[in-house]
Design an enzyme around this catalytic site. Structure first.
Site: not given
Length: 292
Positions: A171, A239
């Protein structure tokens, strides 16, 4: 039919959990604010007051929450998922989080006879609604095989990438590519607007050629409509980029393009855009260039 627990009913989680409900599974849910789960409860899910309660009696527990700190609290906090899960259950974190935390959760779960997978997703709100997400998984083959029929209710491209943490590393690769692509999308469209072109006409042409990408063909269309609603929040993307940069430093590699895009998104947050979709980087670049 399986007994499933679900923690996190947000932009993505609502649709993903909904697909499991629609398939006839028995689902218990918890999310930070009960009001946001009302449509899921109305569709047949049972509400639980704590994440630990979700785990009790569940064969599988899925989570998709905000930040690594939330993941840690939900899984490893006192009375959390690892504490309350029954031996033989599978815990599946679909949050984009830290690879090291995924490994820590796997080890803690394994010590209690519980399986754990890290399984972040890509595809945004459209992929969640259409059950067409890419799901990248880290963990053991046996746990993956058991969970695959449930993954198939949520996504199309589902792959075990390796050991615990490998899903999160995959990811990060995904987010690095999206970050670079997004700055290209917004600068391209800003240039088009400034030169007097019709944005939709531009996307029609460049979106079908060598410059074509999911971002230009989907998020570019939203920019053309001044639609900055979140398929994925800017604050969550910041983030993710922070995690990727920290992992890059740990591995001793320089990612200057990612560092630049992170700074531009931080500027977008400073402009009050943190709860908009990632395509709202266009607004930040408009402001930087004083484009009306």
């Amino acid at each position: 039919m399986s007994k499933i627990g679900w923690v996190g009913i947000g932009v993505m989680g609502r649709s993903m959990c909904g697909h499991l409900l629609a398939a006839g599974h028995e689902v218990k849910v918890h999310t930070r604010t009960k009001a946001s789960a009302q449509s899921t409860i109305a569709a047949g899910a049972q509400w639980c007051d704590t994440p630990g309660d979700v785990a009790k009696g569940s064969e599988f527990v899925f989570t998709i929450v905000g930040y690594p700190a939330d993941v840690r609290a939900v899984y490893l906090g006192e009375g959390g998922l690892v504490d309350q899960a029954a031996p033989g259950a599978v815990l599946v974190d679909m949050t984009t989080s830290e690879p090291a935390l995924a490994t820590e959760i796997y080890q803690a779960a394994r010590a209690r006879g519980v399986a754990a997978l890290d399984a972040p997703v890509s595809g945004g709100d459209l992929g969640a609604r259409g059950a067409s997400l890419a799901i990248m998984v880290g963990g053991e083959q046996e746990s993956f095989d058991r969970t695959l029929p449930l993954f198939e209710k949520m996504g199309k491209n589902i792959r075990l990438m390796g050991a615990p943490g490998a899903g999160q590393h995959t990811k990060m690769s995904n987010q690095i590519l999206i970050a670079g692509t997004m700055i290209g999308v917004v600068e391209s469209l800003l240039y088009a607007v400034k030169s007097g072109l019709d944005v939709d006409d531009v996307i029609d042409v460049i979106g079908s050629g060598a410059a074509g990408s999911w971002s230009i063909n989907n998020l570019g269309r939203r920019i053309a409509k001044d639609d900055y609603d979140p398929g994925f929040f800017i604050k969550h993307f910041v983030k993710d980029m922070g995690i990727a940069l920290a992992e890059a430093r740990r591995m001793g590699i320089a990612l200057p393009g990612l560092a630049l895009v992170e700074q531009l998104y931080i500027a977008a947050m400073a402009q009050g855009l943190e709860n908009m979709g990632t395509q709202a980087l266009y607004i930040a670049l408009k402001n930087l260039n004083a484009v009306k």
